[in-house]
Every structure is written in C-alpha cells, then in structure tokens.
Design a protein around this motif. Structure first.
Motif, PDB file in Angstrom:
ATOM      1  N   UNK A 263     -19.336  50.755  48.629  1.00 23.60           N
ATOM      2  CA  UNK A 263     -19.087  50.562  50.056  1.00 23.60           C
ATOM      3  C   UNK A 263     -19.300  51.858  50.832  1.00 23.60           C
ATOM      4  N   UNK A 264     -18.867  52.976  50.266  1.00 25.85           N
ATOM      5  CA  UNK A 264     -19.025  54.270  50.931  1.00 25.85           C
ATOM      6  C   UNK A 264     -20.505  54.630  51.075  1.00 25.85           C
ATOM      7  N   UNK A 265     -21.277  54.387  49.999  1.00 25.96           N
ATOM      8  CA  UNK A 265     -22.720  54.648  50.058  1.00 25.96           C
ATOM      9  C   UNK A 265     -23.406  53.758  51.074  1.00 25.96           C
ATOM     10  N   UNK A 266     -23.016  52.495  51.109  1.00 25.07           N
ATOM     11  CA  UNK A 266     -23.592  51.546  52.048  1.00 25.07           C
ATOM     12  C   UNK A 266     -23.273  51.939  53.489  1.00 25.07           C
ATOM     13  N   UNK A 267     -22.018  52.292  53.750  1.00 29.27           N
ATOM     14  CA  UNK A 267     -21.613  52.680  55.101  1.00 29.27           C
ATOM     15  C   UNK A 267     -22.384  53.914  55.566  1.00 29.27           C
ATOM     16  N   UNK A 268     -22.605  54.853  54.666  1.00 30.33           N
ATOM     17  CA  UNK A 268     -23.342  56.070  55.016  1.00 30.33           C
ATOM     18  C   UNK A 268     -24.787  55.750  55.388  1.00 30.33           C
ATOM     19  N   UNK A 269     -25.424  54.861  54.630  1.00 32.07           N
ATOM     20  CA  UNK A 269     -26.802  54.468  54.935  1.00 32.07           C
ATOM     21  C   UNK A 269     -26.880  53.716  56.261  1.00 32.07           C
ATOM     22  N   UNK A 270     -25.913  52.842  56.525  1.00 34.87           N
ATOM     23  CA  UNK A 270     -25.890  52.123  57.789  1.00 34.87           C
ATOM     24  C   UNK A 270     -25.685  53.084  58.966  1.00 34.87           C
ATOM     25  N   UNK A 271     -24.846  54.113  58.761  1.00 38.67           N
ATOM     26  CA  UNK A 271     -24.610  55.089  59.818  1.00 38.67           C
ATOM     27  C   UNK A 271     -25.869  55.839  60.183  1.00 38.67           C
TER      28      UNK A 271
ATOM     29  N   UNK B  26     -28.753  38.110  47.551  1.00 40.15           N
ATOM     30  CA  UNK B  26     -29.564  38.794  48.562  1.00 40.15           C
ATOM     31  C   UNK B  26     -30.782  37.951  48.928  1.00 40.15           C
ATOM     32  N   UNK B  27     -31.394  37.298  47.928  1.00 39.85           N
ATOM     33  CA  UNK B  27     -32.576  36.464  48.184  1.00 39.85           C
ATOM     34  C   UNK B  27     -32.226  35.303  49.113  1.00 39.85           C
ATOM     35  N   UNK B  28     -31.180  34.558  48.786  1.00 40.39           N
ATOM     36  CA  UNK B  28     -30.839  33.377  49.570  1.00 40.39           C
ATOM     37  C   UNK B  28     -30.328  33.727  50.955  1.00 40.39           C
ATOM     38  N   UNK B  29     -29.581  34.813  51.063  1.00 39.25           N
ATOM     39  CA  UNK B  29     -29.107  35.239  52.384  1.00 39.25           C
ATOM     40  C   UNK B  29     -30.289  35.507  53.306  1.00 39.25           C
ATOM     41  N   UNK B  30     -31.275  36.232  52.789  1.00 42.26           N
ATOM     42  CA  UNK B  30     -32.411  36.596  53.630  1.00 42.26           C
ATOM     43  C   UNK B  30     -33.355  35.417  53.874  1.00 42.26           C
ATOM     44  N   UNK B  31     -33.376  34.476  52.940  1.00 44.72           N
ATOM     45  CA  UNK B  31     -34.159  33.271  53.177  1.00 44.72           C
ATOM     46  C   UNK B  31     -33.541  32.471  54.324  1.00 44.72           C
ATOM     47  N   UNK B  32     -32.218  32.531  54.454  1.00 39.57           N
ATOM     48  CA  UNK B  32     -31.521  31.876  55.558  1.00 39.57           C
ATOM     49  C   UNK B  32     -31.618  32.693  56.849  1.00 39.57           C
ATOM     50  N   UNK B  33     -31.642  34.029  56.708  1.00 37.56           N
ATOM     51  CA  UNK B  33     -31.732  34.903  57.875  1.00 37.56           C
ATOM     52  C   UNK B  33     -33.081  34.748  58.574  1.00 37.56           C
TER      53      UNK B  33
ATOM     54  N   UNK C 115     -35.456  50.953  55.772  1.00 36.76           N
ATOM     55  CA  UNK C 115     -35.047  51.463  54.463  1.00 36.76           C
ATOM     56  C   UNK C 115     -33.541  51.611  54.340  1.00 36.76           C
ATOM     57  N   UNK C 116     -32.907  52.154  55.396  1.00 35.98           N
ATOM     58  CA  UNK C 116     -31.453  52.298  55.377  1.00 35.98           C
ATOM     59  C   UNK C 116     -30.760  50.955  55.269  1.00 35.98           C
ATOM     60  N   UNK C 117     -31.322  49.960  55.939  1.00 35.83           N
ATOM     61  CA  UNK C 117     -30.752  48.614  55.874  1.00 35.83           C
ATOM     62  C   UNK C 117     -30.869  48.026  54.467  1.00 35.83           C
ATOM     63  N   UNK C 118     -32.061  48.125  53.872  1.00 38.21           N
ATOM     64  CA  UNK C 118     -32.299  47.496  52.572  1.00 38.21           C
ATOM     65  C   UNK C 118     -31.363  48.058  51.509  1.00 38.21           C
ATOM     66  N   UNK C 119     -31.319  49.385  51.386  1.00 36.37           N
ATOM     67  CA  UNK C 119     -30.468  49.990  50.359  1.00 36.37           C
ATOM     68  C   UNK C 119     -28.985  49.821  50.698  1.00 36.37           C
ATOM     69  N   UNK C 120     -28.659  49.915  51.992  1.00 37.90           N
ATOM     70  CA  UNK C 120     -27.271  49.723  52.396  1.00 37.90           C
ATOM     71  C   UNK C 120     -26.793  48.308  52.128  1.00 37.90           C
ATOM     72  N   UNK C 121     -27.665  47.331  52.338  1.00 34.61           N
ATOM     73  CA  UNK C 121     -27.292  45.930  52.130  1.00 34.61           C
ATOM     74  C   UNK C 121     -27.033  45.640  50.653  1.00 34.61           C
ATOM     75  N   UNK C 122     -27.885  46.164  49.790  1.00 36.35           N
ATOM     76  CA  UNK C 122     -27.694  45.956  48.346  1.00 36.35           C
ATOM     77  C   UNK C 122     -26.356  46.537  47.905  1.00 36.35           C
ATOM     78  N   UNK C 123     -26.060  47.767  48.341  1.00 35.12           N
ATOM     79  CA  UNK C 123     -24.793  48.397  47.973  1.00 35.12           C
ATOM     80  C   UNK C 123     -23.599  47.635  48.562  1.00 35.12           C
TER      81      UNK C 123
END
Length: 302
Positions: A14-22, A183-190, A222-230
């Motif tokens: 979560x900390x890594x993800x939040x940092x990438x989103x920031x 992640x696949x199904x979420x983005x297929x819906x997004x 890029x920040x979104x992709x890696x942040x979303x996975x984390x």
C-alpha cells in the motif's frame, strides 16, 4: 496460486502504491497543462494494462478465471475504478493539484465512517483519532489554496473520493480471484465505462492527442499501472480502513514531487503536516500488528 495473508506485506504494498500515485498526479497535472485529456489518458492506459496483463498471464500461466461468487464485487470494482480515474484526472484540469488532493483525500474519513456498516469494524476512539490525525496532516500538507475555484473541479474530486472508498471496500472483499485475473477483469469493465464517459464529455481524443506531452503522459500511465498492481496486492492483505490511512502518504509524496518537478515551495506548516501523516501511518501499522498478532492467517489468491 493461494497463500496466506500478511498484513505487514500488505502495508508495504500500500505504501509503494500510494507513493506511485502521488508521483502520478503531478505528471497528470503537467499533461493537462499541455492539453492532454484526462478521459483519453484513462482509456489508453486501460488498453495498455489489458495488453500487459494478457502477456503476464500467458508467460506466468496464470488463470484469468473469476470466482463465481465475486462477479458482483468485480462489477463494482470496475465501475468505481473507472469513475475514480476519470474524475480525479479531470479535476486537475479545473483546480490546482493541492486543492484536488484536499477534496479527494476525504476518502480515508469516508472509509472509516462507513466501515461499521460495510466491514463491521468497531469505531474505537484510537482509530478515529488516527484517521483525524492523517486527515489533518493532509490538509496541512496541501495548504490553503481555495481562492477562485471552479465548482466542476471540486465536484469531480469529491466524486473520485466516493468512488475510491467504494473501490477499497470492494477490493478488500475480493479475495478468491487471483490478482492477475482481478486486474484483467476490472480493466475490461473499466474500458467501456471510460470510453462512454469520454465520448459523452467530448474528450476522447485519438492516441496522437497524447503526444502533446509524451513524457508526462508516459509517467502518468506508468505510475498508475505499477501503483494499481501494488494496490490490489495490498487490499487482499489488509482492511480498507488500514489501507485508507496508509494512502494518506499520497498527497505528501505529491507535494514533495511538486517541489522537485514543478519548482514549488513548502512551508513549515506543510512539513508539520507531513510529520502528522507519517505519525498516523506508524500508529496505524502498530495497531494493525497488534490486531493481527494472534489472528489466524487468511488464505488469499495471488
């Protein structure tokens, strides 16, 4: 593949993800200044994510099957993720990043207040105090920048906050579907949701429209992709409340990134706010460790 849930690992994810989103939102602001549409960025990053997830699933031989009992939850995740991305990235086209962050970061409070009804979490004075401390720190970090604001930006930022709270609750409940499949199904819906919203708003430009700011757009995606996975690795291991508080680091990182990348300055109040956020996170980590010390490990799908 199934393994046991580790709250400590969940907090690190979560900390890594939040940092990438920031970092991501600062580049989104730069891209919007250059004329790149927030809706277009969301649509094209979703397409890229689907391609990458498909490749990862094929290479790692991971199943993309969705747990039958989690189909409704996945639908909620897809719609809330689409609304979150479009609303937040579009908000910074109307109001400054700092103001958007203040409004957007009401979501940890929304999560804490809704948790007794959604997760059955008991609202202890300590938990309320930690959430209040983190929120106060966020307000101090982003600073008083509320002059001459566009109501559209405020509305979009708050809509993103509500969508995020819904996403966190749904993500924490979705434990049986593997992370790759999730992640696949979420983005297929997004994808159709984001496309329809972009078309309705008249902001769905061709891919060439993102070339106005190639580096900023690439960093945003890029920040979104890696942040979303984390993020979804984290949400299978910790509660929505714990994750929400940890994600208060995002605006702190955004403020620091603005200083380094945009030449903005920080004052003593903003520094004190950052310290408050970090104190809230450390307190939350200690509380989570105590709560899980004697609890059985939970099986989750990776």
């Amino acid at each position: 593949m199934t393994q046991t849930s580790s709250p400590a690992n969940g907090m690190l994810f979560a900390l890594g993800s939040a940092s990438l989103y920031g970092l991501n939102i600062v580049y989104a602001r730069m891209a919007s200044f250059a004329g790149a549409s927030g809706s277009a960025i969301v649509v094209y990053r979703v397409l890229l994510m689907l391609v990458l997830v498909g490749i990862a699933a094929a290479v790692a031989r991971r199943s993309l099957a969705m747990a039958r009992e989690e189909r409704g939850t996945m639908l909620v995740l897809g719609v809330s993720t689409a609304l979150l991305g479009i609303c937040y990235l579009s908000a910074v086209a109307f109001i400054p990043v700092t103001v958007a962050a203040v409004v957007f970061y009401t979501f940890p409070i929304l999560i804490v207040l809704a948790s007794p009804f959604v997760e059955g979490t008991r609202l202890t004075p300590t938990l309320l105090g930690v959430a209040a401390m983190a929120s106060l720190g966020v307000v101090m970090v982003v600073g008083p920048a509320f002059g001459g604001l566009d109501w559209r930006g405020l509305a979009l930022a708050f809509a993103a906050s509500v969508a995020t709270a819904i996403q966190f609750f749904a993500g924490a409940r979705c434990r049986k579907t593997g992370v790759v499949a999730k992640i696949f199904w979420i983005h297929l819906l997004v994808l159709p949701t984001a496309t329809l919203i972009g078309l309705a708003a008249g902001q769905l430009t061709p891919p060439s429209g993102l070339a106005v700011a190639p580096f900023a757009v690439a960093m945003t995606i890029g920040g979104y992709i890696f942040g979303f996975v984390l993020q979804f690795l984290a949400l299978g291991r910790i509660t929505a409340v714990a994750a929400g508080i940890i994600y208060c680091t995002e605006p702190v990182v955004a403020a620091l990134s603005s200083v380094l990348l945009l030449g903005e300055t920080v004052n003593a109040m903003q520094i004190a706010g950052g310290v408050l956020v970090l104190a809230a996170i450390v307190t939350n980590v200690l509380l989570e460790q105590r709560r899980h010390k004697d609890a059985p490990m939970i099986a989750i799908a990776d």
